[in-house]
Design a protein around this motif. Structure first.
Motif, PDB file in Angstrom:
ATOM      1  N   GLN A   1       0.928   3.818  -2.784  1.00  0.00           N
ATOM      2  CA  GLN A   1       0.965   5.390  -2.449  1.00  0.00           C
ATOM      3  C   GLN A   1       1.932   6.384  -3.094  1.00  0.00           C
ATOM      4  O   GLN A   1       1.670   7.345  -3.386  1.00  0.00           O
ATOM      5  CB  GLN A   1       0.340   5.462  -1.036  1.00  0.00           C
ATOM      6  CG  GLN A   1       0.186   6.968  -1.088  1.00  0.00           C
ATOM      7  CD  GLN A   1      -1.248   7.111  -1.725  1.00  0.00           C
ATOM      8  OE1 GLN A   1      -2.220   6.850  -1.287  1.00  0.00           O
ATOM      9  NE2 GLN A   1      -1.197   8.515  -2.497  1.00  0.00           N
TER      10      GLN A   1
ATOM     11  N   SER B   1       0.726  -1.549   0.499  1.00  0.00           N
ATOM     12  CA  SER B   1      -0.128  -0.142   0.014  1.00  0.00           C
ATOM     13  C   SER B   1       0.623   1.074  -0.109  1.00  0.00           C
ATOM     14  O   SER B   1       0.562   2.122  -0.632  1.00  0.00           O
ATOM     15  CB  SER B   1      -1.385   0.406   1.225  1.00  0.00           C
ATOM     16  OG  SER B   1      -1.634   1.388   1.453  1.00  0.00           O
TER      17      SER B   1
ATOM     18  N   GLU C   1       1.505   9.409  -5.949  1.00  0.00           N
ATOM     19  CA  GLU C   1       2.770  10.384  -5.711  1.00  0.00           C
ATOM     20  C   GLU C   1       3.443  10.912  -6.670  1.00  0.00           C
ATOM     21  O   GLU C   1       3.755  12.501  -7.319  1.00  0.00           O
ATOM     22  CB  GLU C   1       3.282  10.799  -4.245  1.00  0.00           C
ATOM     23  CG  GLU C   1       1.643  10.965  -3.264  1.00  0.00           C
ATOM     24  CD  GLU C   1       2.662  10.453  -1.917  1.00  0.00           C
ATOM     25  OE1 GLU C   1       3.569  10.884  -1.854  1.00  0.00           O
ATOM     26  OE2 GLU C   1       1.542  10.058  -1.202  1.00  0.00           O
TER      27      GLU C   1
END
Length: 150
Positions: free
Chosen positions: A134, A130, A138
């Protein structure tokens, strides 16, 4: 440069797999349903009655992007949209009786299979994946922001 090539290759592979997930269809009781429509129906069934904004959030989409899908489900008699009496800006959706019957007959999807496999991972591995995903999101968003700032 070797690492970035592997990351880009993995992202391209994930994109192809997601397109395959999205292109899956199934026919239940004469209703041909896409993977997205099946997911919609399953979420609505689990929640019984859900605000469109919440449904969009759960699916990672905007509420506006759900309109066409909800239109199709409503036209086919599988779901109904209602406005909240005190706050008419809020719209919620629920399944019709026919929609509930169809949901009960839906087969597992590739997404369901993925979730089952993912759930088998230990919590540390899930967290690691996860966080990594992420970070990739980004980085990709930043690169888009650089291009749109011109």
């Amino acid at each position: 440069m070797e690492n970035i090539d592997a990351v880009i290759g993995s992202l391209e592979q994930i994109t192809r797999i997601f397109k395959q997930f999205e292109s899956q269809t199934v026919e239940v009781d004469g209703y041909k349903l896409s993977a997205t429509q099946m997911l919609f129906l399953k979420i609505i069934n689990e929640e019984e009655c859900i605000y469109v904004g919440r449904l969009a959030q759960m699916m990672g989409r905007s509420a506006a992007s759900l309109t066409a899908i909800l239109d199709r489900l409503e036209e086919r008699g599988l779901a109904v949209r209602d406005r909240n009496k005190p706050d008419r800006r809020k719209v919620f959706v629920r399944l019709t009786e026919t929609g509930r019957i169809v949901v009960e007959k839906l087969p597992a999807t590739s997404r369901d299979d993925f979730l089952m496999e993912f759930s088998k991972l230990d919590d540390d591995k899930k967290k690691q994946i996860s966080l990594s995903m992420q970070q990739v999101i980004e980085l990709m968003q930043k690169s888009l922001d650089y291009r749109t700032d011109d």
